[in-house]
Design a protein around this motif. Structure first.
Motif, PDB file in Angstrom:
ATOM      1  N   PRO A  20       0.830  -1.207   0.000  1.00  9.47           N
ATOM      2  CA  PRO A  20       0.000   0.000   0.000  1.00  9.47           C
ATOM      3  C   PRO A  20       0.865   1.258   0.000  1.00  9.47           C
ATOM      4  N   PRO A  21       0.374   2.352  -0.571  1.00  7.57           N
ATOM      5  CA  PRO A  21       1.141   3.599  -0.585  1.00  7.57           C
ATOM      6  C   PRO A  21       1.554   4.017   0.833  1.00  7.57           C
ATOM      7  N   LEU A  22       2.692   4.700   0.884  1.00  8.87           N
ATOM      8  CA  LEU A  22       3.244   5.155   2.159  1.00  8.87           C
ATOM      9  C   LEU A  22       2.206   5.883   3.008  1.00  8.87           C
ATOM     10  N   ALA A  23       1.313   6.636   2.367  1.00  7.30           N
ATOM     11  CA  ALA A  23       0.302   7.404   3.096  1.00  7.30           C
ATOM     12  C   ALA A  23      -0.593   6.500   3.935  1.00  7.30           C
ATOM     13  N   PHE A  24      -0.761   5.241   3.486  1.00 10.64           N
ATOM     14  CA  PHE A  24      -1.583   4.302   4.239  1.00 10.64           C
ATOM     15  C   PHE A  24      -0.722   3.344   5.064  1.00 10.64           C
ATOM     16  N   ALA A  25       0.537   3.160   4.653  1.00 11.09           N
ATOM     17  CA  ALA A  25       1.382   2.168   5.313  1.00 11.09           C
ATOM     18  C   ALA A  25       2.055   2.725   6.568  1.00 11.09           C
ATOM     19  N   ASP A  26       2.253   4.037   6.634  1.00 11.18           N
ATOM     20  CA  ASP A  26       2.919   4.642   7.789  1.00 11.18           C
ATOM     21  C   ASP A  26       1.969   5.675   8.393  1.00 11.18           C
ATOM     22  N   TRP A  27       1.470   5.373   9.590  1.00 11.20           N
ATOM     23  CA  TRP A  27       0.422   6.205  10.187  1.00 11.20           C
ATOM     24  C   TRP A  27       0.877   7.647  10.441  1.00 11.20           C
ATOM     25  N   ARG A  28       2.198   7.885  10.529  1.00 14.46           N
ATOM     26  CA  ARG A  28       2.632   9.242  10.844  1.00 14.46           C
ATOM     27  C   ARG A  28       2.294  10.233   9.743  1.00 14.46           C
ATOM     28  N   TYR A  29       2.183   9.735   8.504  1.00  8.64           N
ATOM     29  CA  TYR A  29       1.825  10.633   7.406  1.00  8.64           C
ATOM     30  C   TYR A  29       0.392  11.127   7.543  1.00  8.64           C
ATOM     31  N   ALA A  30      -0.544  10.174   7.673  1.00  7.02           N
ATOM     32  CA  ALA A  30      -1.945  10.566   7.820  1.00  7.02           C
ATOM     33  C   ALA A  30      -2.138  11.418   9.071  1.00  7.02           C
ATOM     34  N   ALA A  31      -1.451  11.048  10.167  1.00  7.04           N
ATOM     35  CA  ALA A  31      -1.630  11.786  11.418  1.00  7.04           C
ATOM     36  C   ALA A  31      -1.128  13.221  11.281  1.00  7.04           C
ATOM     37  N   THR A  32       0.027  13.394  10.628  1.00  5.45           N
ATOM     38  CA  THR A  32       0.564  14.747  10.447  1.00  5.45           C
ATOM     39  C   THR A  32      -0.396  15.603   9.628  1.00  5.45           C
ATOM     40  N   ALA A  33      -0.925  15.014   8.551  1.00  2.00           N
ATOM     41  CA  ALA A  33      -1.849  15.767   7.707  1.00  2.00           C
ATOM     42  C   ALA A  33      -3.106  16.141   8.483  1.00  2.00           C
ATOM     43  N   ALA A  34      -3.650  15.182   9.248  1.00  2.00           N
ATOM     44  CA  ALA A  34      -4.902  15.424   9.960  1.00  2.00           C
ATOM     45  C   ALA A  34      -4.723  16.480  11.053  1.00  2.00           C
ATOM     46  N   VAL A  35      -3.652  16.340  11.836  1.00  3.20           N
ATOM     47  CA  VAL A  35      -3.427  17.290  12.931  1.00  3.20           C
ATOM     48  C   VAL A  35      -3.226  18.699  12.378  1.00  3.20           C
ATOM     49  N   THR A  36      -2.461  18.806  11.287  1.00  2.00           N
ATOM     50  CA  THR A  36      -2.226  20.118  10.694  1.00  2.00           C
ATOM     51  C   THR A  36      -3.532  20.740  10.201  1.00  2.00           C
TER      52      THR A  36
END
Lengths: 216, 216, 216
Positions: C59-75
């Motif tokens: 799966p793409p990094l955006a789904f494979a590493d939670w820190r990406y989604a979390a950074t985007a959401a928090v921002t």
């Protein structure tokens, strides 16, 4: 009726209600018969195609099993001919749509987890499976996606996908609990509709035009 | 000239005419040089990129073979500089576009069948290969995709892809018959243009606003 | 701090600034909290998801590493609450955005080259990684993508990706040179902003309506 037959029927029911929503939007935009079928297809199957690309299940189910495309196409053609009557069925369609939302959320999240997508990513994939078709429908009809503007819709899907990921983490992702998760999305969505719940909108005090700049 | 050289030339011709259609739309929308090239690229290669993702041929041909991107870019730049003259070539471009439609339909369907996509799915993939670039072009220029609104365009592609799937099922998917299929799309499209054939549009009697609701 | 930690921090900084740009656009369009987070997510991660699908890293990094989604959401949530103050930070955000552009260009091109995408294709993939999120943001908010209309933005990314491909061809794709490439995009973008450089726009002499026709 076996479990897998029940699942397939439920899945195709979801496809049909989402196809009906897409076809209705296309009829309202005066698209021709082909356009109505096409938007119905995207609304019904777009979320699943995205999901399958992301988890590398290719070709996506929408292309691998003809019953999916056939269900979407037949439903869209039916809406094209019957849409005046559909207006009277509005409540029925809203309820079916909420059921489809619950179902697609659960199947999308489960499939992502099965494909080794970590929990947070799987929740996002599950939610996108459920709302992706509606996004595609609105992009094709040149609307700001309604799902981004109104009511608790995607949020219900997200809550359901988190429930599935937690169940999976606890080792309880069996048919009974997954049905509960799908039912929860369904009920949450119906309550939101009835109570007219919405997510908050930011208050715009300073002129927003200056904010846009950042990204060109 | 060998068969594969002929096929490549035909394929690149399709890329060039679709790039010209995208670049023309972008010029009309006052996009800058980069935007014109970008929309040309999407119109020429978007359908094939989608096809290759769906059948898991990665990286997609558009990125794997530089001649595709180069053809699209050079064509778009040429349109940017020459577009006033292009208006006079309108009939030529329409004919070339119909030829590209036939070609992309056939190659898309054949590639999907070769990748073990079942017949119904392969027809949809073939049609999407042919019309996908035009959809992307219209999304980028904020239009409801013209392919969904007017004339026999996608329907011609769909008819061609069904013809290819039937030929394949009968074991006759050879160069001669595939050329006939591509030619049929081409002729069907030209006749539709000449006769101004269109798919039917639903009659809107009750106010459509109520219908939209279903999905979100 | 190790190199990989530094890279991750830089990557997440890019995600955050792109999420802020998406969230700002969504706030200006009056989307609800979910819509703001969603558009922020697409702006921050859409380019990378496309890149990973194209190079078959699933799966793409955006789904494979939670820190990406979390950074985007928090921002995005932060922008939702703080956006009036953000208007005053406009210059800061523009500079960070230029930094994100340079970074995503370089990482996108390098990943494509590592996945055996040939040089020309890798340049296009690198550029699309950098500008893809902004495109998605504008499609979701029903705008003609700004990146196609104004200023040197995608062109800076393209220049950077070509630089990376040349470095790679010469065997110099090491950390130092890649930093120079990212820095070049950054500086080029800042100069373009300061000098108000734009790509040329075609002069429209004859009525453009006739040009559109080609593709359906």
């Amino acid at each position: 009726m076996t479990t897998s037959t029940a699942l397939l029927l439920a899945d195709l029911t979801g496809v049909a209600v989402f196809a009906a929503s897409g076809a209705s939007a296309a009829v309202a935009k005066r698209l021709d018969l082909f356009g109505v079928v096409f938007v119905g297809f995207v609304a019904a199957l777009g979320g699943g195609i995205f999901r399958d690309l992301v988890i590398n299940e290719v070709p996506p189910l929408a292309f691998a099993d003809w019953r999916y495309a056939a269900t979407a196409a037949v439903t869209a053609v039916a809406v094209f001919w019957l849409h005046p009557q559909l207006a009277r069925l509005r409540t029925t369609v809203l309820v079916l749509d909420a059921a489809g939302l619950g179902l697609f959320t659960v199947t999308g999240t489960v499939k992502a987890l099965d494909a080794q997508v970590p929990a947070v990513g799987a929740c996002v994939v599950g939610m996108l499976t459920a709302i992706g078709g509606g996004l595609g429908r609105d992009l094709l009809t040149a609307e700001i996606p309604v799902v981004l503007r109104r009511e608790i819709y995607a949020v219900a899907a997200l809550a359901g996908s988190i429930m599935v990921a937690v169940l999976d983490g606890l080792g309880h992702a069996n048919a009974a609990w997954l049905t509960v998760a799908a039912g929860s999305v369904f009920v949450l969505r119906l309550i939101a509709l009835r109570r007219r719940w919405s997510a908050p909108v930011a208050t715009l005090r300073p002129p927003p035009s200056g904010i846009r700049g950042p990204h060109p």
